[in-house]
Motif scaffolding. Sequence first.
Motif, PDB file in Angstrom:
ATOM      1  N   ASP A 142       0.930  -0.939  -0.070  1.00 19.48           N
ATOM      2  CA  ASP A 142      -0.189  -0.237   0.144  1.00 19.48           C
ATOM      3  C   ASP A 142       0.991   1.125   0.041  1.00 19.48           C
ATOM      4  O   ASP A 142       0.473   2.688  -0.394  1.00 19.48           O
ATOM      5  N   VAL A 143       1.700   1.322   0.705  1.00 18.50           N
ATOM      6  CA  VAL A 143       2.698   2.548   0.748  1.00 18.50           C
ATOM      7  C   VAL A 143       3.266   2.210  -0.447  1.00 18.50           C
ATOM      8  O   VAL A 143       4.156   3.798  -1.009  1.00 18.50           O
ATOM      9  N   LEU A 144       4.446   1.845  -1.272  1.00 25.81           N
ATOM     10  CA  LEU A 144       4.582   1.845  -2.182  1.00 25.81           C
ATOM     11  C   LEU A 144       3.921   2.271  -3.334  1.00 25.81           C
ATOM     12  O   LEU A 144       4.238   2.841  -4.322  1.00 25.81           O
ATOM     13  N   GLN A 145       2.420   1.778  -3.435  1.00 21.97           N
ATOM     14  CA  GLN A 145       1.930   1.948  -4.432  1.00 21.97           C
ATOM     15  C   GLN A 145       1.049   3.589  -3.916  1.00 21.97           C
ATOM     16  O   GLN A 145       1.351   4.321  -5.249  1.00 21.97           O
ATOM     17  N   GLU A 146       1.277   4.290  -2.853  1.00 19.89           N
ATOM     18  CA  GLU A 146       1.101   5.284  -2.684  1.00 19.89           C
ATOM     19  C   GLU A 146       2.170   6.413  -3.313  1.00 19.89           C
ATOM     20  O   GLU A 146       1.910   7.188  -3.656  1.00 19.89           O
ATOM     21  N   GLY A 147       3.380   5.774  -2.491  1.00 20.66           N
ATOM     22  CA  GLY A 147       4.926   6.327  -3.488  1.00 20.66           C
ATOM     23  C   GLY A 147       5.163   6.633  -4.834  1.00 20.66           C
ATOM     24  O   GLY A 147       5.148   7.878  -5.396  1.00 20.66           O
ATOM     25  N   ARG A 148       4.832   5.762  -5.566  1.00 18.69           N
ATOM     26  CA  ARG A 148       4.322   5.606  -6.945  1.00 18.69           C
ATOM     27  C   ARG A 148       3.479   6.603  -7.344  1.00 18.69           C
ATOM     28  O   ARG A 148       4.122   7.288  -8.347  1.00 18.69           O
ATOM     29  N   PHE A 153       8.353   7.732  -5.316  1.00 15.26           N
ATOM     30  CA  PHE A 153       9.503   6.584  -5.097  1.00 15.26           C
ATOM     31  C   PHE A 153       9.201   6.475  -6.891  1.00 15.26           C
ATOM     32  O   PHE A 153       8.477   5.944  -7.539  1.00 15.26           O
ATOM     33  N   GLU A 154      10.720   5.379  -6.861  1.00 10.36           N
ATOM     34  CA  GLU A 154      11.007   4.881  -8.811  1.00 10.36           C
ATOM     35  C   GLU A 154       9.676   4.075  -9.211  1.00 10.36           C
ATOM     36  O   GLU A 154       9.000   3.332  -8.700  1.00 10.36           O
ATOM     37  N   ARG A 155       9.396   3.577 -10.284  1.00 17.53           N
ATOM     38  CA  ARG A 155       8.835   2.687 -11.130  1.00 17.53           C
ATOM     39  C   ARG A 155       8.726   1.799 -11.655  1.00 17.53           C
ATOM     40  O   ARG A 155       8.055   0.839 -12.259  1.00 17.53           O
ATOM     41  N   LYS A 156      10.047   1.406 -12.113  1.00 16.55           N
ATOM     42  CA  LYS A 156      10.808   0.589 -12.540  1.00 16.55           C
ATOM     43  C   LYS A 156      10.765  -1.081 -12.091  1.00 16.55           C
ATOM     44  O   LYS A 156      10.028  -1.665 -13.037  1.00 16.55           O
ATOM     45  N   THR A 157      11.399  -0.732 -11.194  1.00 19.56           N
ATOM     46  CA  THR A 157      11.120  -2.760 -10.830  1.00 19.56           C
ATOM     47  C   THR A 157       9.633  -2.797 -10.552  1.00 19.56           C
ATOM     48  O   THR A 157       8.549  -1.991  -9.567  1.00 19.56           O
ATOM     49  N   PRO A 158       9.738  -4.358 -10.911  1.00 18.36           N
ATOM     50  CA  PRO A 158       8.571  -4.853 -10.708  1.00 18.36           C
ATOM     51  C   PRO A 158       8.379  -4.678  -8.714  1.00 18.36           C
ATOM     52  O   PRO A 158       8.857  -5.052  -8.378  1.00 18.36           O
ATOM     53  N   ILE A 159       7.491  -4.125  -8.881  1.00 17.59           N
ATOM     54  CA  ILE A 159       5.771  -3.857  -7.478  1.00 17.59           C
ATOM     55  C   ILE A 159       5.940  -4.828  -6.390  1.00 17.59           C
ATOM     56  O   ILE A 159       6.715  -5.358  -5.467  1.00 17.59           O
ATOM     57  N   ASP A 160       5.990  -6.451  -6.702  1.00 15.74           N
ATOM     58  CA  ASP A 160       5.982  -7.055  -5.929  1.00 15.74           C
ATOM     59  C   ASP A 160       7.471  -7.884  -5.471  1.00 15.74           C
ATOM     60  O   ASP A 160       7.708  -8.451  -4.578  1.00 15.74           O
ATOM     61  N   ARG A 199      16.655   5.657   0.223  1.00 14.57           N
ATOM     62  CA  ARG A 199      17.212   6.255  -1.493  1.00 14.57           C
ATOM     63  C   ARG A 199      17.107   4.708  -1.789  1.00 14.57           C
ATOM     64  O   ARG A 199      17.236   5.139  -3.433  1.00 14.57           O
ATOM     65  N   SER A 200      17.022   3.757  -2.015  1.00 15.25           N
ATOM     66  CA  SER A 200      16.862   2.685  -3.164  1.00 15.25           C
ATOM     67  C   SER A 200      15.508   2.861  -3.856  1.00 15.25           C
ATOM     68  O   SER A 200      15.319   1.695  -5.301  1.00 15.25           O
ATOM     69  N   LEU A 201      14.783   3.860  -3.464  1.00 13.30           N
ATOM     70  CA  LEU A 201      13.440   3.495  -3.371  1.00 13.30           C
ATOM     71  C   LEU A 201      13.041   4.379  -4.623  1.00 13.30           C
ATOM     72  O   LEU A 201      12.249   5.323  -5.702  1.00 13.30           O
ATOM     73  N   ALA A 202      14.002   6.329  -4.585  1.00 14.39           N
ATOM     74  CA  ALA A 202      13.894   6.998  -5.023  1.00 14.39           C
ATOM     75  C   ALA A 202      13.516   6.736  -6.938  1.00 14.39           C
ATOM     76  O   ALA A 202      14.712   6.368  -7.054  1.00 14.39           O
TER      77      ALA A 202
END
Length: 203
Positions: A142-148, A153-160, A199-202
């Motif tokens: 949920d937090v990742l989806q909100e950040g994307r 947050f970056e969107r290139k890496t598969p979210i799972d 930092r890795s999610l930026a």
Amino acid sequence: MNQKISPPSRGPVDHDVRNQIVEAAAEHFSRYGYEKTTVSDLAKAIGFSKAYIYKFFDSKQAIGEVICSNTLLKITTTINESMDGAPTASERFRRMFKSAIGASVQLFFQDRKLYDIAAAAAGENWNSVANYDLKLKQTILDVLQEGRASGEFERKTPIDETVNAIYFVMKPYLNPLLLQHNLDRAEDTGVMIVNLILRSLAP
């Protein structure tokens, strides 16, 4: 345990009796430890017959599962409440990890006897622990989806893949069998790990 519980004599409501057993068992386990207690010990301590307890729970583990689920629910509630009002996904993530570590340390290690149940649950991967892990992963998702969605947050890496990676980095600070080895530095290390993750999610 000095107080005995008398089995209800007229048409007991199953839910109420189960709650009585669970509450009495939690008190007994906290005094004498989960691993050292048998169902016979428990029956004698709370004033029910062993056969009566087996009408509601098919094993000591089944009782432990309920106690463990209640404990983990407190942690989940604490995590969710800590994230309320966070202005950004990054801040929600910081609060999530900090509160998860703090709540785990408090609940699992304030009472060393109750820790026995948490350790058994984690070591044997009880359903209560598996369900807790799923909730944690859902919260991370949920937090990742909100950040994307907000561009944080970056969107290139598969979210799972991202969810699983973050979960496995967090696990040593949430699993009671692993947390005991990180207890003295859990909060400080947690801050460093969160910073690294963000930092890795930026983008």
